[in-house]
Design an enzyme around this catalytic site. Sequence first.
Site, PDB file in Angstrom:
ATOM      1  N   TRP A 100       0.711  -1.341  -0.131  1.00 57.32           N
ATOM      2  CA  TRP A 100      -0.070   0.106  -0.106  1.00 57.32           C
ATOM      3  C   TRP A 100       0.871   1.432   0.145  1.00 57.32           C
ATOM      4  CZ3 TRP A 100      -4.034  -1.420  -2.075  1.00 57.32           C
ATOM      5  CH2 TRP A 100      -4.719  -2.528  -2.009  1.00 57.32           C
ATOM      6  N   ASP A 170      -2.047   6.296   6.458  1.00 52.19           N
ATOM      7  CA  ASP A 170      -3.327   5.490   5.935  1.00 52.19           C
ATOM      8  C   ASP A 170      -3.676   4.500   6.938  1.00 52.19           C
ATOM      9  OD1 ASP A 170      -4.902   3.333   4.496  1.00 52.19           O
ATOM     10  OD2 ASP A 170      -3.198   3.056   2.907  1.00 52.19           O
ATOM     11  N   LYS A 194     -12.818  -2.283   5.436  1.00 50.98           N
ATOM     12  CA  LYS A 194     -11.973  -2.989   6.289  1.00 50.98           C
ATOM     13  C   LYS A 194     -12.667  -3.020   7.662  1.00 50.98           C
ATOM     14  CE  LYS A 194      -9.262  -3.155   2.830  1.00 50.98           C
ATOM     15  NZ  LYS A 194      -7.949  -2.415   2.725  1.00 50.98           N
TER      16      LYS A 194
HETATM   17  C1  LIG Z   1      -7.394  -1.906   1.160  1.00 49.59           C
HETATM   18  C2  LIG Z   1      -6.348  -1.039   1.557  1.00 49.59           C
HETATM   19  C3  LIG Z   1      -6.141   0.155   0.470  1.00 49.59           C
HETATM   20  C4  LIG Z   1      -6.940   0.350  -0.908  1.00 49.59           C
HETATM   21  O1  LIG Z   1      -7.935   0.325  -0.566  1.00 49.59           O
HETATM   22  P1  LIG Z   1      -9.277   0.405  -1.940  1.00 49.59           P
HETATM   23  O2  LIG Z   1     -10.438   0.876  -1.372  1.00 49.59           O
HETATM   24  O3  LIG Z   1      -9.133  -0.834  -2.626  1.00 49.59           O
HETATM   25  O4  LIG Z   1      -8.571   1.532  -2.716  1.00 49.59           O
HETATM   26  C5  LIG Z   1      -5.174   1.006   0.913  1.00 49.59           C
HETATM   27  N1  LIG Z   1      -4.577   1.075   2.009  1.00 49.59           N
HETATM   28  C6  LIG Z   1      -4.596  -0.041   2.983  1.00 49.59           C
HETATM   29  C7  LIG Z   1      -3.685   0.055   4.150  1.00 49.59           C
HETATM   30  C8  LIG Z   1      -5.372  -0.850   2.703  1.00 49.59           C
HETATM   31  O5  LIG Z   1      -5.819  -1.873   3.547  1.00 49.59           O
END
Ligand SMILES: *Cc1c(COP(=O)(O)O)cnc(C)c1O
Length: 360
Positions: A100, A170, A194
């Site tokens: 990521w 993030d 998530k």
């Molecule tokens: C899943 C995830 C993403 C990407 O998310 P999308 O909604 O598929 O763009 C980015 N960062 C982390 C830490 C993730 O777990």
Amino acid sequence: MTRVYNFSAGPACLPEWVLKKAQEEMLDAHGSGMSVMEMSHRSSEFQEILDTCKARLRRLMNIPDDYEILFCQGGGTMQFSMVPLNLLKHSADIINTGQWTKKAIMEHKKLGKTQVIASSAEDNFTHIPKIKQEDLTPDSDYVYICENNTIYGTKYKELPPHEGKLLVADLSSCILSERTDVSKYDLIFAGAQKNMGPAGVTVVIIKKDLIGHAKENIPSLLDYKTYADNDSMYNTPPCYAIYMVGLVLQWLEEEIGGLEEMEKLTRKRASLLYDYIDQSKLYSNPVAKEDRSYTNIPFVTGDAELDKKFVKEANEAGLVNLKGHRTVGGMRASLYNAMPMEGVYALIDFMKKFEKENLA
Ligand SMILES: *Cc1c(COP(=O)(O)O)cnc(C)c1O
């Protein structure tokens, strides 16, 4: 009807309380005679859903008044571009902890000067690289991290030094799993699917004074100011996803009792599984102990064929989505907020049984 225990990393399991509430309100939400999916986003009913959702998030995370809450689309991935488009003036310092951040680095490099100031690539991202203040680039605007690495199962337990710089994080796979001191960050973002709700909405928590300094001539929908000026409704927002996030927040507040309580559950779920893995003769987790994630726990048997068998038999036992990410293999159990403790016990019982049957 049989519900399985779903260990998916995302989209992930949702609390049954939330799903039932959504079901109850499906045909007639808030006395409107229609479902939230059918509502105008300009209606007073939807405005109230949005306002309540925001207010709950502010209360739960204790978000200070000088931070704005925005609802964007495009997932976590769109933030990999929105962050530099809005905040990168001179350069960005990124710490590479896996998939990521690699993607964030790729998007950053298209848009401005970007330094990867530390990386754990050489040990397959099984630890969080520690940095010192002097590792930061003199002209960088911000330090960018992914706080919990969904794929490799690592997590920052302490934020990196960033004196004189903004901190961008993030939190897609750890938001709301524990208390977060929002005032230590300048921008937090998290895709909902998530730990917050269904796919389709991304929450951005940003210091108000950082809004309105985007690069010139960028598309309106990539400028945080467009969202801030229009209460995240410049265009049609993902109404149903926002409504579902609101229900998850209501569940956290009213059924769980807030993030202090959730943090205890998060730690308990993780330590039950790690403690079992660490004493097991069959399974192992490759991550440095001090950097282990509480929400995403990868493990392997050391034999790819046996891993395959594990995933298949677990699936048959109602423990689903335990296959590791395609880039790392093995298994991964995601233990997000909605995973009941019984799910963790069921997983460990299954692992014990499998170990007994398969340990040569
Ligand atoms: C899943 C995830 C993403 C990407 O998310 P999308 O909604 O598929 O763009 C980015 N960062 C982390 C830490 C993730 O777990």
